[in-house]
Enzyme design. Sequence first.
Site, PDB file in Angstrom:
ATOM      1  N   MET A  15       8.805   8.216  -7.447  1.00 32.58           N
ATOM      2  CA  MET A  15       7.362   8.235  -8.659  1.00 32.58           C
ATOM      3  C   MET A  15       7.476   8.959 -10.187  1.00 32.58           C
ATOM      4  SD  MET A  15       4.090   8.596  -5.915  1.00 32.58           S
ATOM      5  CE  MET A  15       4.866   9.380  -4.834  1.00 32.58           C
ATOM      6  N   GLN A  67      17.060   8.652  -6.783  1.00 30.79           N
ATOM      7  CA  GLN A  67      16.808   6.649  -7.125  1.00 30.79           C
ATOM      8  C   GLN A  67      17.865   5.993  -8.701  1.00 30.79           C
ATOM      9  OE1 GLN A  67      13.482   4.607  -8.278  1.00 30.79           O
ATOM     10  NE2 GLN A  67      13.643   3.397  -7.163  1.00 30.79           N
ATOM     11  N   CYS A  97      10.733  -1.785 -10.373  1.00 30.62           N
ATOM     12  CA  CYS A  97       9.668  -0.950 -11.462  1.00 30.62           C
ATOM     13  C   CYS A  97      10.337  -1.651 -12.792  1.00 30.62           C
ATOM     14  CB  CYS A  97      10.737   0.285 -12.248  1.00 30.62           C
ATOM     15  SG  CYS A  97       9.984   0.935 -13.609  1.00 30.62           S
ATOM     16  N   HIS A 168       8.616  -2.673  -1.671  1.00 26.90           N
ATOM     17  CA  HIS A 168       7.738  -3.460  -2.238  1.00 26.90           C
ATOM     18  C   HIS A 168       6.983  -4.618  -2.179  1.00 26.90           C
ATOM     19  CE1 HIS A 168       4.369  -1.489  -5.642  1.00 26.90           C
ATOM     20  NE2 HIS A 168       3.951  -2.238  -4.624  1.00 26.90           N
ATOM     21  N   ASN A 208       6.246  -0.775   1.812  1.00 32.05           N
ATOM     22  CA  ASN A 208       6.662  -0.001   0.343  1.00 32.05           C
ATOM     23  C   ASN A 208       4.797  -0.825   0.632  1.00 32.05           C
ATOM     24  OD1 ASN A 208       6.717   0.706  -2.811  1.00 32.05           O
ATOM     25  ND2 ASN A 208       5.870   2.495  -1.632  1.00 32.05           N
ATOM     26  N   GLY A 210       0.908   0.442  -0.966  1.00 29.53           N
ATOM     27  CA  GLY A 210      -0.831   0.269  -0.651  1.00 29.53           C
ATOM     28  C   GLY A 210      -1.742   0.618   0.774  1.00 29.53           C
ATOM     29  N   GLY A 230       3.678   6.095  -0.858  1.00 29.56           N
ATOM     30  CA  GLY A 230       3.954   6.693  -2.307  1.00 29.56           C
ATOM     31  C   GLY A 230       2.885   7.424  -2.665  1.00 29.56           C
ATOM     32  N   ARG A 231       1.613   6.887  -3.517  1.00 28.31           N
ATOM     33  CA  ARG A 231       0.402   7.352  -4.211  1.00 28.31           C
ATOM     34  C   ARG A 231      -0.662   8.516  -3.489  1.00 28.31           C
ATOM     35  NH1 ARG A 231      -1.674   2.688  -7.372  1.00 28.31           N
ATOM     36  NH2 ARG A 231      -0.801   1.404  -5.575  1.00 28.31           N
TER      37      ARG A 231
END
Length: 344
Positions: A15, A67, A97, A168, A208, A210, A230-231
């Site tokens: 991230m 990455q 991305c 993702h 990946n 949610g 992630g988040r």
Amino acid sequence: MKSDFSPWRLCTAPMMDWTDRYCRAFHRTLSRRARLYTEMVTTGAVIHGPRDRLLGFDAMEHPVAVQLGGSNPADLAHAARIAEDFGYDEVNLNVGCPSDRVQDGRFGACLMREPAVVAACVAAMKAAVSVPVTVKCRIGVDDQDTEQALDALAEAVIAAGVDGLVVHARKAWLQGLSPKENRDVPPLDYPRVARLKRAHPTLPIAINGGIATIADARSHLAEVDGVMIGRAAYSDPAILLDVDPVLFDEAAPAADPFAAITAFEPILAGFLQDGTRLHAVTRHMLGLFNGRPGARAYRRHLSTFALQPEAGLATLRDAVEQVSRDSRSLDLAIPDRDRAQDAA
């Protein structure tokens, strides 16, 4: 200890502006087994920029992956060799991305339209390094049919020798949505990733997008080899304390967030001694006590006082004193710490 766990069983996502070396060091004190990823770094920056600043990391971070962003096979091979020399355990190529700047450089999610280019990049990196080479992608972009687009990318990189794929489970809309909106607005399609895994049973595939709790991660592992969070791991890092016991049948490195802070203090002291400002580290720790009485006061104290030039370990300790230690019982009452953002 079980020996059949995939190396990608639980990963923290790369991230931008978040998963720097300070964040990774902190996350490692919460889980010994989670696979950590750097922020994306472009091939040009790796080849021509300040490598120690961009790629430096501490041995405690292992297993850790870098990455890379790029689309030139020769440059990616060169950058991958540099990353391997630094000691990274994996080189991951960004094909997910959606930002305008990344599109202008012809890398990131726009490469979903060019599976042959991605395959050439993977082949070049595979020939250059001995560590695993993986790809992180979307299920498609814009008006692509996600069945065709994801299959085409997967088949191309498998032929090139890819060691794993992180998907993702959303489309990226390169026109009309901002990078932030692309993280939430396109609907999640977890079954599409599961179908990909069934079609390629020998390819390690991680999912990946949610995924908010370790319980959610465990349910996905019935379909795929790994989960990337992630988040959720960043905004509520205490969930990482559940990774080792729930997913690896091993004890967590710290009993609770208070113990994690104590374990992290010597590492933080080393950063401060090297001239790092406290805020550069503690900004990654603001969500550690989410859901506990005093969490808001903890965040406020760090946000205010960690910015001061003289801020040090005492500042962090004062912030922790704002949190009620009697709230430890919340860990038992609310599974996987999937709590309200702030009960303070």
